[in-house]
Design a protein around this motif. Sequence first.
Motif, PDB file in Angstrom:
ATOM      1  N   ARG A 161      31.673  45.081  51.296  1.00  0.00           N
ATOM      2  CA  ARG A 161      32.523  44.371  52.253  1.00  0.00           C
ATOM      3  C   ARG A 161      33.517  45.334  52.879  1.00  0.00           C
ATOM      4  NH1 ARG A 161      35.482  38.682  50.863  1.00  0.00           N
ATOM      5  NH2 ARG A 161      36.539  38.428  52.832  1.00  0.00           N
ATOM      6  N   VAL A 162      33.759  45.148  54.162  1.00  0.00           N
ATOM      7  CA  VAL A 162      34.717  45.974  54.904  1.00  0.00           C
ATOM      8  C   VAL A 162      36.035  45.205  54.996  1.00  0.00           C
ATOM      9  CG1 VAL A 162      35.185  47.100  57.119  1.00  0.00           C
ATOM     10  CG2 VAL A 162      32.859  47.000  56.231  1.00  0.00           C
ATOM     11  N   ASN A 163      37.151  45.913  54.794  1.00  0.00           N
ATOM     12  CA  ASN A 163      38.503  45.349  54.864  1.00  0.00           C
ATOM     13  C   ASN A 163      38.688  44.148  53.946  1.00  0.00           C
ATOM     14  OD1 ASN A 163      39.413  47.266  56.698  1.00  0.00           O
ATOM     15  ND2 ASN A 163      38.713  46.060  58.441  1.00  0.00           N
ATOM     16  N   TRP A 164      38.136  44.231  52.743  1.00  0.00           N
ATOM     17  CA  TRP A 164      38.306  43.183  51.745  1.00  0.00           C
ATOM     18  C   TRP A 164      39.756  43.161  51.289  1.00  0.00           C
ATOM     19  CZ3 TRP A 164      34.392  42.702  47.170  1.00  0.00           C
ATOM     20  CH2 TRP A 164      34.597  41.503  46.516  1.00  0.00           C
ATOM     21  N   THR A 165      40.304  44.347  51.064  1.00  0.00           N
ATOM     22  CA  THR A 165      41.704  44.472  50.675  1.00  0.00           C
ATOM     23  C   THR A 165      42.246  45.776  51.237  1.00  0.00           C
ATOM     24  OG1 THR A 165      43.242  44.581  48.824  1.00  0.00           O
ATOM     25  CG2 THR A 165      41.071  45.526  48.469  1.00  0.00           C
ATOM     26  N   THR A 166      43.520  45.777  51.553  1.00  0.00           N
ATOM     27  CA  THR A 166      44.145  46.998  52.055  1.00  0.00           C
ATOM     28  C   THR A 166      45.047  47.651  51.018  1.00  0.00           C
ATOM     29  OG1 THR A 166      45.929  45.682  53.010  1.00  0.00           O
ATOM     30  CG2 THR A 166      44.081  46.247  54.453  1.00  0.00           C
ATOM     31  N   LEU A 167      45.441  46.916  49.986  1.00  0.00           N
ATOM     32  CA  LEU A 167      46.324  47.484  48.971  1.00  0.00           C
ATOM     33  C   LEU A 167      45.531  48.032  47.789  1.00  0.00           C
ATOM     34  CD1 LEU A 167      49.257  44.921  48.987  1.00  0.00           C
ATOM     35  CD2 LEU A 167      49.178  47.189  49.995  1.00  0.00           C
ATOM     36  N   PHE A 168      45.086  47.155  46.884  1.00  0.00           N
ATOM     37  CA  PHE A 168      44.287  47.620  45.754  1.00  0.00           C
ATOM     38  C   PHE A 168      43.525  46.459  45.140  1.00  0.00           C
ATOM     39  CE2 PHE A 168      48.330  46.530  43.853  1.00  0.00           C
ATOM     40  CZ  PHE A 168      48.000  45.943  42.652  1.00  0.00           C
ATOM     41  N   ALA A 169      42.571  46.781  44.291  1.00  0.00           N
ATOM     42  CA  ALA A 169      41.770  45.794  43.576  1.00  0.00           C
ATOM     43  C   ALA A 169      41.753  46.174  42.103  1.00  0.00           C
ATOM     44  CB  ALA A 169      40.358  45.752  44.133  1.00  0.00           C
ATOM     45  N   LYS A 170      41.576  45.171  41.252  1.00  0.00           N
ATOM     46  CA  LYS A 170      41.624  45.426  39.818  1.00  0.00           C
ATOM     47  C   LYS A 170      40.828  44.343  39.102  1.00  0.00           C
ATOM     48  CE  LYS A 170      45.042  46.050  36.181  1.00  0.00           C
ATOM     49  NZ  LYS A 170      46.453  46.024  35.849  1.00  0.00           N
ATOM     50  N   TRP A 171      40.131  44.726  38.025  1.00  0.00           N
ATOM     51  CA  TRP A 171      39.450  43.735  37.195  1.00  0.00           C
ATOM     52  C   TRP A 171      40.492  43.007  36.362  1.00  0.00           C
ATOM     53  CZ3 TRP A 171      34.687  42.582  38.346  1.00  0.00           C
ATOM     54  CH2 TRP A 171      33.827  43.549  38.834  1.00  0.00           C
ATOM     55  N   SER A 172      40.243  41.730  36.083  1.00  0.00           N
ATOM     56  CA  SER A 172      41.130  40.973  35.205  1.00  0.00           C
ATOM     57  C   SER A 172      41.008  41.533  33.787  1.00  0.00           C
ATOM     58  CB  SER A 172      40.769  39.487  35.237  1.00  0.00           C
ATOM     59  OG  SER A 172      39.479  39.296  34.714  1.00  0.00           O
ATOM     60  N   PRO A 173      41.961  41.232  32.895  1.00  0.00           N
ATOM     61  CA  PRO A 173      41.933  41.830  31.553  1.00  0.00           C
ATOM     62  C   PRO A 173      40.635  41.608  30.780  1.00  0.00           C
ATOM     63  CG  PRO A 173      44.041  40.792  31.929  1.00  0.00           C
ATOM     64  CD  PRO A 173      43.177  40.449  33.110  1.00  0.00           C
ATOM     65  N   LEU A 174      39.980  40.459  30.954  1.00  0.00           N
ATOM     66  CA  LEU A 174      38.724  40.210  30.245  1.00  0.00           C
ATOM     67  C   LEU A 174      37.502  40.566  31.083  1.00  0.00           C
ATOM     68  CD1 LEU A 174      39.554  36.828  28.519  1.00  0.00           C
ATOM     69  CD2 LEU A 174      39.573  39.113  27.523  1.00  0.00           C
ATOM     70  N   GLY A 175      37.711  41.009  32.312  1.00  0.00           N
ATOM     71  CA  GLY A 175      36.596  41.422  33.149  1.00  0.00           C
ATOM     72  C   GLY A 175      35.842  40.290  33.807  1.00  0.00           C
ATOM     73  N   THR A 176      36.413  39.095  33.849  1.00  0.00           N
ATOM     74  CA  THR A 176      35.716  37.962  34.442  1.00  0.00           C
ATOM     75  C   THR A 176      35.982  37.822  35.932  1.00  0.00           C
ATOM     76  OG1 THR A 176      37.535  36.571  33.717  1.00  0.00           O
ATOM     77  CG2 THR A 176      35.586  36.618  32.337  1.00  0.00           C
ATOM     78  N   TYR A 177      37.088  38.344  36.427  1.00  0.00           N
ATOM     79  CA  TYR A 177      37.442  38.225  37.833  1.00  0.00           C
ATOM     80  C   TYR A 177      37.740  39.601  38.407  1.00  0.00           C
ATOM     81  CZ  TYR A 177      38.273  33.335  36.687  1.00  0.00           C
ATOM     82  OH  TYR A 177      38.135  32.049  36.268  1.00  0.00           O
ATOM     83  N   LEU A 178      37.518  39.726  39.698  1.00  0.00           N
ATOM     84  CA  LEU A 178      37.952  40.898  40.437  1.00  0.00           C
ATOM     85  C   LEU A 178      39.117  40.457  41.307  1.00  0.00           C
ATOM     86  CD1 LEU A 178      37.520  43.867  41.229  1.00  0.00           C
ATOM     87  CD2 LEU A 178      36.041  43.050  43.035  1.00  0.00           C
ATOM     88  N   VAL A 179      40.285  40.972  41.041  1.00  0.00           N
ATOM     89  CA  VAL A 179      41.499  40.569  41.742  1.00  0.00           C
ATOM     90  C   VAL A 179      41.749  41.547  42.879  1.00  0.00           C
ATOM     91  CG1 VAL A 179      43.949  40.095  41.509  1.00  0.00           C
ATOM     92  CG2 VAL A 179      42.418  39.642  39.607  1.00  0.00           C
ATOM     93  N   THR A 180      41.939  41.022  44.079  1.00  0.00           N
ATOM     94  CA  THR A 180      42.236  41.879  45.222  1.00  0.00           C
ATOM     95  C   THR A 180      43.568  41.454  45.819  1.00  0.00           C
ATOM     96  OG1 THR A 180      41.052  40.406  46.719  1.00  0.00           O
ATOM     97  CG2 THR A 180      39.815  42.229  45.787  1.00  0.00           C
ATOM     98  N   PHE A 181      44.323  42.427  46.249  1.00  0.00           N
ATOM     99  CA  PHE A 181      45.626  42.182  46.862  1.00  0.00           C
ATOM    100  C   PHE A 181      45.565  42.653  48.304  1.00  0.00           C
ATOM    101  CE2 PHE A 181      46.271  42.738  42.368  1.00  0.00           C
ATOM    102  CZ  PHE A 181      47.119  41.691  42.059  1.00  0.00           C
ATOM    103  N   THR A 182      45.989  41.798  49.226  1.00  0.00           N
ATOM    104  CA  THR A 182      45.939  42.170  50.637  1.00  0.00           C
ATOM    105  C   THR A 182      47.288  42.561  51.157  1.00  0.00           C
ATOM    106  OG1 THR A 182      46.212  39.849  51.253  1.00  0.00           O
ATOM    107  CG2 THR A 182      43.970  40.714  51.150  1.00  0.00           C
TER     108      THR A 182
END
Length: 119
Positions: free
Chosen positions: A98-119
């Motif tokens: 995906r292009v321009n999904w996030t402009t700041l950063f992305a991180k896996w949740s502590p248990l690895g179930t979600y991908l958290v993105t910050f815009t």
Amino acid sequence: GWRMDKSHQFKTNMFSDWARFKDTPEEYSPPSLEMDTFCEENLYEYLCDAGSREQYFIRYANPSTKKEVEHQMKIFWNDYQVTNATDQTDIMKLVYERVNWTTLFAKWSPLGTYLVTFT
């Protein structure tokens, strides 16, 4: 319950439970086999992967011909058990891009179930 001493424990039922017990029919009727309830998504499905692969993402800035910088994000499977791999691209299986999904950063949740993105 509340523990009174080593061998006794005080337990109670709520009044709403008693009303539910009182309204129980005398004859048993089996539940219907139709799926009339909401089924949640299995968040740990990636753990049951047949190839025991791991997911990872790569995020990078791709300078484009436009004035803005395109932020690329790609999610891959790490298929390390490939026996006939000729180069690194045989091991890295692209899952999502995906292009321009996030402009700041992305991180896996502590248990690895979600991908958290910050815009």
